[in-house]
Design an enzyme around this catalytic site. Sequence first.
Site, PDB file in Angstrom:
ATOM      1  N   LEU A 145       1.201  -0.191  -4.260  1.00  0.00           N
ATOM      2  CA  LEU A 145       0.809  -1.143  -5.413  1.00  0.00           C
ATOM      3  C   LEU A 145       1.879  -1.989  -6.135  1.00  0.00           C
ATOM      4  O   LEU A 145       1.530  -2.926  -6.799  1.00  0.00           O
ATOM      5  CB  LEU A 145       0.564  -0.128  -6.733  1.00  0.00           C
ATOM      6  N   ARG A 146       3.164  -2.016  -5.303  1.00  0.00           N
ATOM      7  CA  ARG A 146       4.225  -3.031  -5.175  1.00  0.00           C
ATOM      8  C   ARG A 146       4.924  -3.282  -6.677  1.00  0.00           C
ATOM      9  O   ARG A 146       5.722  -4.340  -6.940  1.00  0.00           O
ATOM     10  CB  ARG A 146       3.582  -4.601  -4.989  1.00  0.00           C
ATOM     11  N   ASP A 183       8.333   6.001   3.015  1.00  0.00           N
ATOM     12  CA  ASP A 183       7.403   5.309   3.698  1.00  0.00           C
ATOM     13  C   ASP A 183       7.571   3.842   3.783  1.00  0.00           C
ATOM     14  O   ASP A 183       8.336   3.200   2.669  1.00  0.00           O
ATOM     15  CB  ASP A 183       5.872   5.442   3.264  1.00  0.00           C
ATOM     16  N   ASP A 224      -3.034   2.976   3.393  1.00  0.00           N
ATOM     17  CA  ASP A 224      -1.846   2.121   3.472  1.00  0.00           C
ATOM     18  C   ASP A 224      -2.016   0.791   2.826  1.00  0.00           C
ATOM     19  O   ASP A 224      -1.705  -0.285   3.796  1.00  0.00           O
ATOM     20  CB  ASP A 224      -1.482   2.225   5.082  1.00  0.00           C
ATOM     21  N   HIS A 227       0.311  -8.274   0.731  1.00  0.00           N
ATOM     22  CA  HIS A 227       1.529  -9.012   0.830  1.00  0.00           C
ATOM     23  C   HIS A 227       0.922 -10.601   0.486  1.00  0.00           C
ATOM     24  O   HIS A 227      -0.117 -10.998   0.743  1.00  0.00           O
ATOM     25  CB  HIS A 227       1.815  -9.486   2.320  1.00  0.00           C
ATOM     26  N   GLY A 260       1.542  -5.210   7.349  1.00  0.00           N
ATOM     27  CA  GLY A 260       0.669  -4.471   6.309  1.00  0.00           C
ATOM     28  C   GLY A 260      -0.578  -5.291   5.976  1.00  0.00           C
ATOM     29  O   GLY A 260      -0.534  -6.543   6.331  1.00  0.00           O
TER      30      GLY A 260
HETATM   31  O1  DOR Z   1       2.365  -2.144   7.530  1.00  0.00           O
HETATM   32  C1  DOR Z   1       2.818  -1.346   6.554  1.00  0.00           C
HETATM   33  N1  DOR Z   1       3.279  -1.842   5.654  1.00  0.00           N
HETATM   34  N2  DOR Z   1       3.437  -0.201   6.942  1.00  0.00           N
HETATM   35  C2  DOR Z   1       4.235   0.490   6.299  1.00  0.00           C
HETATM   36  O2  DOR Z   1       4.955   1.539   6.520  1.00  0.00           O
HETATM   37  C3  DOR Z   1       4.815  -0.209   4.975  1.00  0.00           C
HETATM   38  C4  DOR Z   1       3.940  -1.035   4.615  1.00  0.00           C
HETATM   39  C5  DOR Z   1       4.244  -1.928   3.431  1.00  0.00           C
HETATM   40  O3  DOR Z   1       4.791  -1.511   2.350  1.00  0.00           O
HETATM   41  O4  DOR Z   1       3.794  -3.456   3.506  1.00  0.00           O
END
Ligand code: DOR
Length: 438
Positions: free
Chosen positions: A76-77, A164, A317, A321, A336
């Site tokens: 959720l950043r 993670d 997951d 971005h 991601g």
């Molecule tokens: O693709 C991914 N993005 N894998 C991860 O383990 C972390 C995640 C992210 O936080 O962007």
Amino acid sequence: MTLQMKSTVRRSGPRVLVLRGGEVVDADGRRRADVVVEDGVVTAVGTGVAVPPGATVLDAGGCVVAPGLVDLHAHLRQPGREEAETVETGAWAAALGGYSAVVAMPNTEPAIDSAAVATEVLALGRTAPVEVAVAGAITVGRAGERLAPMAELAALGVRIFTDDGAGVQDGALMRRAMDYARGLGVILAQHCEDARLAGGGSMHEGPWSSRLGLPGVPAAAEEAMVARDLVLARDSRCRLHLLHLSTAGSVALVRQAKLAGVAVTAEATPHHLALTDAACATFDPVFKVNPPLRSEADVTALRGAVGDGTVDVVATDHAPHAPEAKDVPFDEAPPGMLGLETALAVTMEAVGLERALAAMSWQPAAIAGLADRHGGPVAAGAAANLCVVDPQARWTVDPATLASRSRNTPFAGRTLTGRLRHTISRGVAVVIDGEAQR
Ligand code: DOR
């Protein structure tokens, strides 16, 4: 239920509801039934139930009425990367995907490695449209060197711990974390990736990476850590959860460990059930993810493992971005992809409706310690966290209409079957006919 009543309940959206004409599907099976919800609680389930005065009737004809989905793995950043997502926008994306609860991952900036940051994120979650639980980091700053204050975090109700985004590389430290986790009664969730074996690769190592000239991540980078941690969990008797497994070899290791009685659960993502490394031939960074999209044989093995229960959970997951972050060459892009708003349809297509619901609702609810109020069964007296899904509806994914603050869905332009119609969160209809009730 007590906790449910204490948490702040959103006031918008109807609160006395009847979901009419659907088929209830939960861990107890399937039956035609209307569902009545009053003041946060399911008060009646059956045919010909009385409609309470002033109730809003929501059409569930042709739909499945199920316990709300629970995502064990959402980025959720917040704090720190609010240009990509916030707790609020991520929680709306979740509601629109049929979720009534999400577990926020701790790779924020700063990381959720202290009571102060966990308290901040939990407070943000209190006004969100779905329940937001948090996972804590295993190590300080997720740097893999010193254990985070796990007891302090556990005292706040944190039940899942993970670094993670990176795996804990030091086996001795991981073993120590497992001993603490066992004592605290919490779960360690590992991102299985041996960093040295992964070697900075940006896609799956195989014929496609050779052809495209992109550095590859071998399956062994994941499988070596899966094997190590299964052995450590066997010895420590810690509850271990393996995040986003992506290879046939990982699945085989988990199957064997479960037969041997290791207390392990495993997870796969919708994108690893639906896409292969061939997608990277576009060089579009939207297909860059960690672990990487794998081969057709891996996808087949993962689908089989969700089907036979070796993989317990499908978790998104969800990794937003911002467009400018992804607008760079493939090997420089952050890994991601978005997941919350497409997960159910993608998973239903891969493994069928009933396996999808088990792996996305009641099984993750139990792992997250949320089963007192999420994951059903749909019965009088249960907390009203529900989703209503039209399993036949076809829709085309349009990134511009997503509730997420980011746009990096790998399913843009794809027509999916199965669409979320209504979401009931803590007794409130937060999504009606696919529209957020903000
Ligand atoms: O693709 C991914 N993005 N894998 C991860 O383990 C972390 C995640 C992210 O936080 O962007």
